[in-house]
Scaffold this motif. Structure first.
Motif, PDB file in Angstrom:
ATOM      1  N   PRO A  22      83.788  74.259  89.712  1.00  0.00           N
ATOM      2  CA  PRO A  22      84.955  74.867  90.131  1.00  0.00           C
ATOM      3  C   PRO A  22      85.210  76.424  88.916  1.00  0.00           C
ATOM      4  CG  PRO A  22      85.215  72.616  90.215  1.00  0.00           C
ATOM      5  CD  PRO A  22      83.854  72.891  89.560  1.00  0.00           C
ATOM      6  N   HIS A  23      85.918  77.178  89.739  1.00  0.00           N
ATOM      7  CA  HIS A  23      86.341  78.376  89.134  1.00  0.00           C
ATOM      8  C   HIS A  23      86.867  78.318  87.650  1.00  0.00           C
ATOM      9  CE1 HIS A  23      89.296  81.728  88.372  1.00  0.00           C
ATOM     10  NE2 HIS A  23      88.295  82.526  89.039  1.00  0.00           N
ATOM     11  N   TYR A  24      87.763  77.359  87.549  1.00  0.00           N
ATOM     12  CA  TYR A  24      88.509  77.149  86.359  1.00  0.00           C
ATOM     13  C   TYR A  24      87.519  76.723  85.157  1.00  0.00           C
ATOM     14  CZ  TYR A  24      89.101  72.061  86.411  1.00  0.00           C
ATOM     15  OH  TYR A  24      88.833  70.788  86.360  1.00  0.00           O
ATOM     16  N   LEU A  25      86.330  75.792  85.487  1.00  0.00           N
ATOM     17  CA  LEU A  25      85.671  75.444  84.627  1.00  0.00           C
ATOM     18  C   LEU A  25      84.535  76.484  84.184  1.00  0.00           C
ATOM     19  CD1 LEU A  25      85.575  71.866  85.669  1.00  0.00           C
ATOM     20  CD2 LEU A  25      86.558  72.549  83.561  1.00  0.00           C
ATOM     21  N   LEU A  26      84.392  77.482  84.817  1.00  0.00           N
ATOM     22  CA  LEU A  26      83.427  78.453  84.228  1.00  0.00           C
ATOM     23  C   LEU A  26      83.861  78.845  82.956  1.00  0.00           C
ATOM     24  CD1 LEU A  26      82.704  80.231  87.893  1.00  0.00           C
ATOM     25  CD2 LEU A  26      81.303  78.524  86.826  1.00  0.00           C
ATOM     26  N   ARG A  27      82.896  79.219  82.080  1.00  0.00           N
ATOM     27  CA  ARG A  27      83.221  79.563  80.597  1.00  0.00           C
ATOM     28  C   ARG A  27      84.032  80.753  80.406  1.00  0.00           C
ATOM     29  NH1 ARG A  27      81.147  78.563  75.256  1.00  0.00           N
ATOM     30  NH2 ARG A  27      79.436  77.133  76.223  1.00  0.00           N
ATOM     31  N   GLU A  28      83.918  81.882  81.517  1.00  0.00           N
ATOM     32  CA  GLU A  28      84.761  82.827  81.103  1.00  0.00           C
ATOM     33  C   GLU A  28      86.264  82.583  81.606  1.00  0.00           C
ATOM     34  OE1 GLU A  28      82.482  83.517  85.136  1.00  0.00           O
ATOM     35  OE2 GLU A  28      81.995  82.491  83.265  1.00  0.00           O
ATOM     36  N   ASN A  29      86.541  81.737  82.510  1.00  0.00           N
ATOM     37  CA  ASN A  29      87.708  81.382  83.168  1.00  0.00           C
ATOM     38  C   ASN A  29      88.516  80.429  82.318  1.00  0.00           C
ATOM     39  OD1 ASN A  29      87.494  83.211  85.396  1.00  0.00           O
ATOM     40  ND2 ASN A  29      86.313  81.593  86.607  1.00  0.00           N
ATOM     41  N   TYR A  30      87.565  79.555  81.535  1.00  0.00           N
ATOM     42  CA  TYR A  30      88.135  78.702  80.419  1.00  0.00           C
ATOM     43  C   TYR A  30      88.664  79.471  79.545  1.00  0.00           C
ATOM     44  CZ  TYR A  30      87.329  76.221  76.130  1.00  0.00           C
ATOM     45  OH  TYR A  30      87.280  75.598  74.744  1.00  0.00           O
ATOM     46  N   GLU A  73      88.150  73.184  97.175  1.00  0.00           N
ATOM     47  CA  GLU A  73      88.757  74.429  97.703  1.00  0.00           C
ATOM     48  C   GLU A  73      87.701  75.553  97.058  1.00  0.00           C
ATOM     49  OE1 GLU A  73      93.029  73.507  98.831  1.00  0.00           O
ATOM     50  OE2 GLU A  73      92.700  74.960  97.205  1.00  0.00           O
ATOM     51  N   ASP A  74      87.696  76.701  97.390  1.00  0.00           N
ATOM     52  CA  ASP A  74      87.072  78.118  96.617  1.00  0.00           C
ATOM     53  C   ASP A  74      88.079  78.809  96.190  1.00  0.00           C
ATOM     54  OD1 ASP A  74      85.627  79.879  95.785  1.00  0.00           O
ATOM     55  OD2 ASP A  74      84.668  80.481  97.798  1.00  0.00           O
ATOM     56  N   SER A  75      88.605  78.582  94.705  1.00  0.00           N
ATOM     57  CA  SER A  75      89.549  79.358  93.959  1.00  0.00           C
ATOM     58  C   SER A  75      89.602  80.799  93.958  1.00  0.00           C
ATOM     59  CB  SER A  75      89.610  78.598  92.809  1.00  0.00           C
ATOM     60  OG  SER A  75      90.512  77.449  92.727  1.00  0.00           O
ATOM     61  N   ASP A  76      88.144  81.361  94.294  1.00  0.00           N
ATOM     62  CA  ASP A  76      87.859  82.862  94.449  1.00  0.00           C
ATOM     63  C   ASP A  76      88.527  83.092  95.555  1.00  0.00           C
ATOM     64  OD1 ASP A  76      86.104  83.005  92.096  1.00  0.00           O
ATOM     65  OD2 ASP A  76      84.396  82.229  93.134  1.00  0.00           O
ATOM     66  N   SER A  77      88.852  82.707  96.600  1.00  0.00           N
ATOM     67  CA  SER A  77      89.550  83.174  97.592  1.00  0.00           C
ATOM     68  C   SER A  77      91.019  83.331  97.295  1.00  0.00           C
ATOM     69  CB  SER A  77      89.483  82.176  99.049  1.00  0.00           C
ATOM     70  OG  SER A  77      88.123  81.966  99.422  1.00  0.00           O
ATOM     71  N   GLU A  78      91.439  82.458  96.633  1.00  0.00           N
ATOM     72  CA  GLU A  78      92.988  82.691  96.103  1.00  0.00           C
ATOM     73  C   GLU A  78      93.108  83.760  95.306  1.00  0.00           C
ATOM     74  OE1 GLU A  78      93.896  78.974  98.021  1.00  0.00           O
ATOM     75  OE2 GLU A  78      92.178  79.630  96.912  1.00  0.00           O
ATOM     76  N   MET A  79      92.143  83.873  94.319  1.00  0.00           N
ATOM     77  CA  MET A  79      92.225  85.225  93.415  1.00  0.00           C
ATOM     78  C   MET A  79      91.963  86.485  94.213  1.00  0.00           C
ATOM     79  SD  MET A  79      92.748  83.281  90.827  1.00  0.00           S
ATOM     80  CE  MET A  79      92.807  84.588  89.500  1.00  0.00           C
ATOM     81  N   ARG A  80      91.373  86.379  95.139  1.00  0.00           N
ATOM     82  CA  ARG A  80      91.053  87.742  95.996  1.00  0.00           C
ATOM     83  C   ARG A  80      92.173  87.926  96.723  1.00  0.00           C
ATOM     84  NH1 ARG A  80      85.770  87.325  99.417  1.00  0.00           N
ATOM     85  NH2 ARG A  80      86.819  89.336 100.471  1.00  0.00           N
ATOM     86  N   ALA A  81      92.666  87.074  97.347  1.00  0.00           N
ATOM     87  CA  ALA A  81      93.954  86.996  98.151  1.00  0.00           C
ATOM     88  C   ALA A  81      95.339  87.712  97.377  1.00  0.00           C
ATOM     89  CB  ALA A  81      94.338  85.767  98.775  1.00  0.00           C
ATOM     90  N   LEU A  82      95.371  86.719  96.394  1.00  0.00           N
ATOM     91  CA  LEU A  82      96.627  87.221  95.537  1.00  0.00           C
ATOM     92  C   LEU A  82      96.679  88.222  94.378  1.00  0.00           C
ATOM     93  CD1 LEU A  82      97.654  83.539  95.336  1.00  0.00           C
ATOM     94  CD2 LEU A  82      98.229  85.017  96.998  1.00  0.00           C
ATOM     95  N   GLY A  83      95.461  88.349  94.092  1.00  0.00           N
ATOM     96  CA  GLY A  83      95.411  89.339  92.965  1.00  0.00           C
ATOM     97  C   GLY A  83      96.487  89.289  91.768  1.00  0.00           C
ATOM     98  N   VAL A  84      96.317  87.938  91.272  1.00  0.00           N
ATOM     99  CA  VAL A  84      97.664  87.608  90.092  1.00  0.00           C
ATOM    100  C   VAL A  84      97.198  88.529  89.070  1.00  0.00           C
ATOM    101  CG1 VAL A  84      98.272  85.678  88.725  1.00  0.00           C
ATOM    102  CG2 VAL A  84      97.686  85.396  91.125  1.00  0.00           C
ATOM    103  N   CYS A 134      93.245  72.155  89.922  1.00  0.00           N
ATOM    104  CA  CYS A 134      92.057  73.338  89.672  1.00  0.00           C
ATOM    105  C   CYS A 134      92.465  74.600  89.992  1.00  0.00           C
ATOM    106  CB  CYS A 134      90.994  73.044  90.447  1.00  0.00           C
ATOM    107  SG  CYS A 134      90.092  71.424  90.257  1.00  0.00           S
ATOM    108  N   ARG A 135      93.203  74.759  91.153  1.00  0.00           N
ATOM    109  CA  ARG A 135      93.597  76.029  91.713  1.00  0.00           C
ATOM    110  C   ARG A 135      94.682  76.665  91.101  1.00  0.00           C
ATOM    111  NH1 ARG A 135      97.119  75.874  95.042  1.00  0.00           N
ATOM    112  NH2 ARG A 135      96.391  73.880  95.874  1.00  0.00           N
ATOM    113  N   THR A 136      95.679  75.774  90.362  1.00  0.00           N
ATOM    114  CA  THR A 136      96.626  76.164  89.534  1.00  0.00           C
ATOM    115  C   THR A 136      96.066  76.809  88.381  1.00  0.00           C
ATOM    116  OG1 THR A 136      98.463  74.637  90.363  1.00  0.00           O
ATOM    117  CG2 THR A 136      98.637  75.444  88.228  1.00  0.00           C
ATOM    118  N   LEU A 137      95.237  76.015  87.551  1.00  0.00           N
ATOM    119  CA  LEU A 137      94.552  76.494  86.390  1.00  0.00           C
ATOM    120  C   LEU A 137      93.882  77.785  86.662  1.00  0.00           C
ATOM    121  CD1 LEU A 137      93.057  73.098  85.318  1.00  0.00           C
ATOM    122  CD2 LEU A 137      94.847  74.446  84.121  1.00  0.00           C
ATOM    123  N   SER A 138      93.206  78.174  87.784  1.00  0.00           N
ATOM    124  CA  SER A 138      92.646  79.302  88.221  1.00  0.00           C
ATOM    125  C   SER A 138      93.528  80.392  88.362  1.00  0.00           C
ATOM    126  CB  SER A 138      91.779  79.372  89.448  1.00  0.00           C
ATOM    127  OG  SER A 138      90.673  78.391  89.457  1.00  0.00           O
TER     128      SER A 138
END
Length: 363
Positions: free
Chosen positions: A245-253, A17-28, A42-46
């Motif tokens: 995947p989103h969660y493994l990009l350095r800034e998100n890690y 999945e593309d976790s960027d979509s969840e981040m845009r949709a939910l604005g956590v 992966c999405r949970t970690l994002s």
């Protein structure tokens, strides 16, 4: 839940999945309480990268929850280079030794489970799911044999114009269309998934035809070189550290490591968990492609529970694949579809097979 570590090996090990979509949709954001379906974790970690107060991650499969335990512990324990090596992104001669460092940082059941699958740990857990092995052992080798140079040029294209020319002139044809139509047929999906919990409810005229249309959309609208799931699907690997995947990009890690989020991992049927969740206890809901695992009646139950436990101005994001479930009429006064955002996310989502549905909770 068994405690002897004998559960079936995981179906998913990385993000389809593309976790960027969840981040845009939910604005956590900070102070919020979030519910997520575990899947590959992966999405949970994002979502944790957004820094909410809490995330509860629910899945019926113990192995998937054990994988989330390991990924979260590994992010918190290893420096970035070691993390990518341990998970299988980069080469590593001693993954088992790294795994042993996590003993005591994950549950006893999780440690025993992966100890029974030492070969999978040593091969890199991100690459080891049953779903991922199909792409690495069947799809990617087929692409190399049948479309070798064209596929390499497709993933090397720097502009959409260049990519479209490669795709339309050198790939899109009778062979390609036949492969996609057959490879993503209902019969093949059932064989690949081999999971009784995955119920393929079909609301499209042709499974293969639907997937072909969505793959075509991706190659015409998204640069393949920037799309981690297209790369994994057709190359069987992640080409570089910018295409992960989103969660493994350095800034998100780094954000996950810094977050004070309480993460609770629950092995339970989602409907049962929602039924006992307190009223007004959750802000955001990331449901993945839950519609692939339940029928319309089960989906209706989840929506009614969300209408009860969701806080005002909360958000819901779920994905429709072959089943196109919509909010039941009785819950629509509380759960309102965001038509504009849903349409935008569906167009932009890098995981080509999904329609993204975004809902807002009225007060």
């Amino acid at each position: 839940m068994s405690s002897n570590g004998s559960e079936k090996w995981i179906l998913y090990s990385t993000c389809d999945e593309d976790s960027d979509s969840e981040m845009r949709a939910l604005g956590v954001s900070a102070g919020e309480d979030v519910l997520s379906v575990t899947g590959s974790g992966c999405r949970t970690l994002s979502l944790v990268a957004g820094g909410p107060r809490s995330v509860v991650s629910v899945d019926t499969a113990p192995g998937q929850n054990y994988l989330l335990e390991v990924k979260l512990a590994a992010i918190r324990h290893f420096e970035y280079d070691a993390l990518l090596a341990f998970l299988g992104i980069d080469p590593c001669p001693d993954r088992w030794q790294l795994f042993e460092e996590l003993e005591g940082k994950i549950s006893h059941n999780a440690f025993r489970y992966f100890s029974r699958h030492r070969g999978e740990v040593e091969s890199g857990l991100v690459m080891a799911g049953r779903h991922e092995k199909f792409y690495r052992r069947v799809v990617a080798p087929s692409m190399r044999i049948l479309f070798g140079r064209a596929m390499r040029d497709l993933f090397s294209a720097r502009t959409l114009e260049e990519q479209r020319a490669v795709y339309l002139k050198r790939i899109d044809g009778f062979l390609w269309r036949s492969l996609v139509r057959y490879g993503f047929s209902e019969r093949v999906l059932k064989i690949v998934l081999n999971d009784p919990g995955y119920r393929i409810t079909i609301d499209v005229d042709s499974v293969g035809g639907y997937v072909l249309e969505r793959v075509h959309h991706s190659f015409m609208n998204h640069l393949a070189k920037d799309n981690h799931w297209l790369a994994f699907t057709f190359l069987g690997r992640y080409p570089d550290r910018e295409t992960l995947p989103h969660y493994l990009l350095r800034e998100n890690y780094e954000a996950i490591r810094a977050a004070n989020t309480k993460v609770e991992i629950v092995t339970e049927n989602l409907i049962d968990y929602m039924a006992r969740a307190p009223e007004g206890s959750l802000d955001k809901f990331s449901l993945s492609d839950v519609t692939s695992c339940i029928d319309q009646e089960g989906f209706d139950q989840i929506m009614r529970h969300i209408a009860r436990v969701g806080r005002p101005d909360g958000r819901v994001c779920y994905r429709n694949f072959l089943a196109k479930h919509q909010v039941p009429e009785g819950a629509r006064t509380r759960l309102v579809r965001d038509d504009t955002l849903s349409s935008s996310l569906t167009h932009d989502d890098k995981a080509f097979v999904y329609d993204i549905e975004v809902l807002t909770l009225n007060g």
